[in-house]
Design an enzyme around this catalytic site. Structure first.
Site, mmCIF file in Angstrom:
data_model
loop_
_atom_site.group_PDB
_atom_site.id
_atom_site.type_symbol
_atom_site.label_atom_id
_atom_site.label_comp_id
_atom_site.label_asym_id
_atom_site.label_seq_id
_atom_site.Cartn_x
_atom_site.Cartn_y
_atom_site.Cartn_z
ATOM 1 N NE ARG A 200 -2.361 -3.070 2.911
ATOM 2 C CZ ARG A 200 -3.658 -3.285 3.084
ATOM 3 N NH1 ARG A 200 -4.462 -2.278 3.305
ATOM 4 N NH2 ARG A 200 -4.148 -4.500 3.067
ATOM 5 C CG ASP A 272 -4.628 2.563 6.068
ATOM 6 O OD1 ASP A 272 -4.944 3.761 6.072
ATOM 7 O OD2 ASP A 272 -5.367 1.670 6.525
ATOM 8 C CG ASN A 273 -7.848 1.030 3.393
ATOM 9 O OD1 ASN A 273 -7.184 0.129 3.897
ATOM 10 N ND2 ASN A 273 -8.860 1.590 4.006
ATOM 11 C CG ASP A 282 -7.936 -3.188 3.075
ATOM 12 O OD1 ASP A 282 -7.679 -4.360 2.772
ATOM 13 O OD2 ASP A 282 -7.337 -2.567 3.972
HETATM 14 P P1 AMP Z 1 -9.257 -0.895 7.833
HETATM 15 O O1 AMP Z 1 -10.203 0.105 8.418
HETATM 16 O O2 AMP Z 1 -9.857 -2.254 7.650
HETATM 17 O O3 AMP Z 1 -8.550 -0.412 6.612
HETATM 18 O O4 AMP Z 1 -8.145 -1.140 8.955
HETATM 19 C C1 AMP Z 1 -7.289 -0.135 9.445
HETATM 20 C C2 AMP Z 1 -6.262 -0.777 10.346
HETATM 21 O O5 AMP Z 1 -6.901 -1.415 11.456
HETATM 22 C C3 AMP Z 1 -5.404 -1.842 9.694
HETATM 23 O O6 AMP Z 1 -4.127 -1.772 10.252
HETATM 24 C C4 AMP Z 1 -6.115 -3.125 10.072
HETATM 25 O O7 AMP Z 1 -5.248 -4.218 10.035
HETATM 26 C C5 AMP Z 1 -6.560 -2.805 11.507
HETATM 27 N N1 AMP Z 1 -7.739 -3.590 11.895
HETATM 28 C C6 AMP Z 1 -9.021 -3.450 11.464
HETATM 29 N N2 AMP Z 1 -9.824 -4.360 12.043
HETATM 30 C C7 AMP Z 1 -9.055 -5.116 12.868
HETATM 31 C C8 AMP Z 1 -9.286 -6.213 13.737
HETATM 32 N N3 AMP Z 1 -10.490 -6.769 13.897
HETATM 33 N N4 AMP Z 1 -8.230 -6.722 14.404
HETATM 34 C C9 AMP Z 1 -7.007 -6.200 14.264
HETATM 35 N N5 AMP Z 1 -6.718 -5.161 13.480
HETATM 36 C C10 AMP Z 1 -7.718 -4.616 12.767
HETATM 37 MG MG MG Z 2 -7.323 -1.292 5.504
#
Ligand code: AMP
Ligand code: MG
Length: 521
Positions: A200, A272-273, A282
């Protein structure tokens, strides 16, 4: 064994092999070992035959217990050393520091018989060093949404990561779906995601933020050598880095044009996405625009600022490309080529968006201000009359340009009364539009074919996703299967598509998961 796994990313970049799954900063490394946490009773819900074919693996082997154990994280593949990647990111406009794969574990890179490389990731397979306060798990509703939509996007012709399998874990996962203190248990699930790389923009931002130029350089070299071989063989030094950045800017611009074309709203366009390969990455609280509104966002967390709404995506794409430029800046002596890369995003976006709009509307070429006005007024009408984005554009191809009638697009109206009340004004626009169609040099049949190859008949609407989720909760995959089958050919007019070619029903306007979604997944 159907997979042959290696890991160029691990081989090229420094990592933390301790196996420690405690959340922590991992300075100086690009990854940390993370064995999947075993699950109770894995059960496969769906497998994509198309992704299996892409990998060159035999579908029947995917049904075996051995492979199921692997796709659920219960068994580690010989030769595989599962890991999570370190990255940072800007979230909702602010620097968020180290993030990383908190619930995605890389199994390794599979090389198909044809020599194509595909990385396999298990999303929801348990904690990693980057899980922060999360549990590393994913729930069925979000996993099904990712599995099905990434495949649907592929068949819409939009660059995306793919999904091989959707597996129920047999474990329950606690989630506060509405962030209102009412947490409840939901079935856990794991998606096996597939892409040439899941790197990313945030991968580059992290070493840049902590001043680790050596790691930044190693990472850039690895990504270019592995994923941009044409650039690696043609350029060296700073030129290579700038050519790479220009290419990423261009791919990102093209990606956003595709999203705008099909009415896709990613929902969380944090850096990060953002994929370094220009893929949709994502799938969280995404949605397709229905009753048209450029300010539409499916993400409840973004309801106030609408930073990531449909109409903001081109600007946000550019903003994110700028963040990548900032990350790469320590590797170049002059900012000029990076600034040119940012311009490249704008130039490619403008040219491609204009071409895309001409195809959507059935203009054989763009003819200046008259066309621009017709297009912008069309979007005003779509909003004002609450017309469905997908149905409107699809029906436009069947308009009789010699005798245009409002009835041709009536099926797109969420509020037929509104359409009839404003009939005269809208009919005047349709008449001007039809007159423009009559000026086309290309014949109407060819123009229609272009329109129908640009405007899908069906998309993966959130209420359809919710119906499939409800069905699976009742123990049936029939709806999911029918939907996936129809979405393999979203531009066709067959009976499979007709079954899903409908306005979002009234009940779905307010139901959670059908119009608004939270990040809680
Ligand atoms: P996202 O909103 O899915 O793009 O996630 C943003 C960050 O939060 C990334 O680093 C993900 O790996 C982390 N993250 C989201 N959901 C979880 C979860 N259930 N457990 C651990 N890390 C999470
Ligand atoms: Mg993400």
């Amino acid at each position: 064994m159907p997979f042959s796994l290696s890991s160029p990313y691990q081989a090229a970049l420094p990592g933390d092999r301790s196996g420690n799954l405690a959340s922590r900063p991992t300075p100086g490394v690009a990854w940390a070992s993370a064995a999947p946490t075993p699950v109770k009773a894995p059960r496969a819900l769906a497998v994509s035959p198309h992704v299996a074919a892409l990998l060159g693996v035999d579908l029947s082997s995917l049904g075996s217990q051995e492979v199921l154990e692997m796709l659920s994280g219960n068994r580690v593949w010989p030769g595989s050393e599962p890991f999570a990647m370190a990255y940072g990111g800007h979230q909702f406009g602010g620097w968020a520091g180290q993030l990383g794969d908190g619930r995605a574990i890389v199994l390794g890179t599979h090389t198909s018989a044809r020599g194509d490389r595909h990385e396999l990731q298990l999303k929801g397979a348990g904690r990693t060093a980057y899980s922060r306060r999360g549990d590393g798990r994913a729930v069925l509703r979000s996993s099904l949404r990712e599995f099905a939509c990434s495949e649907a996007m592929h068949f819409l012709g939009v660059p995306t990561t793919r999904a091989l399998s959707l597996v129920l874990t047999g474990d329950q996962v606690m989630r506060d779906m509405f962030y209102d203190g009412n947490a409840a248990y939901e079935p856990g699930a794991i998606v096996c995601r597939v892409a040439p790389s899941f790197v990313r923009f945030g991968h580059f931002e992290l070493p840049r933020a902590v001043g680790d130029v050596e790691l930044l350089r190693t990472l850039v070299d690895h990504v270019i050598d592995t994923h941009y071989p044409a650039i690696a063989s043609r350029y060296a030094g700073e030129e290579k880095i700038c050519a790479f950045f220009h290419e990423v800017a261009e791919r990102t611009a093209r990606l956003v044009v595709h999203w705008m074309r099909v009415g896709f709203v990613h929902g969380v366009l944090n850096t990060d996405n953002m994929s370094i390969l220009g893929l949709t990455l994502d799938y969280g609280p995404y949605g397709f625009v229905e009753d048209f509104d450029a300010a539409f966002t499916p993400n409840t967390t973004d309801r106030e600022s609408r930073r990531y709404c449909y109409g903001a995506q081109p600007h946000i794409g550019s903003w994110n490309v700028e963040r990548l430029a900032v990350a790469l800046q320590p590797l170049v002596t002059s900012p000029k080529p990076l600034l040119e890369g940012i311009d490249r995003f704008a130039n490619v976006y403008d040219a491609e968006a204009m071409r895309m709009l001409a195809s959507k509307f059935g203009f054989d070429e763009h003819r200046g201000d008259g066309d621009t006005a017709l297009v912008s007024e069309a979007f005003d009408w779509l909003k004002r009359l609450e017309l469905d984005f997908t149905i409107f554009f699809r029906r436009l191809a069947s308009l009789d340009e010699k005798a245009p009638s409002v009835e041709a697009v009536e099926a797109a109206a969420y509020k037929p009364d509104l359409l009839h009340a404003e009939r005269e004004g809208f009919a005047a626009w349709l008449e001007r539009y039809a007159a423009r169609l009559r000026e086309n040099r290309e014949d109407r049949t060819a123009v229609r074919a272009t329109m129908n190859a640009t405007n899908p008949r069906i998309v993966f609407r959130n209420y359809l996703a919710q119906e499939a989720i409800d069905d699976v909760m009742q123990g049936s995959t029939a709806k999911l299967d029918a939907l996936m089958h129809a979405l393999e050919r979203p531009y066709d007019d067959g009976p499979a598509q007709a079954a899903f070619d409908a306005l979002r029903p009234e009940w779905a306007r307010v139901r959670a998961g059908c119009s608004m979604l939270s990040c809680s997944s």
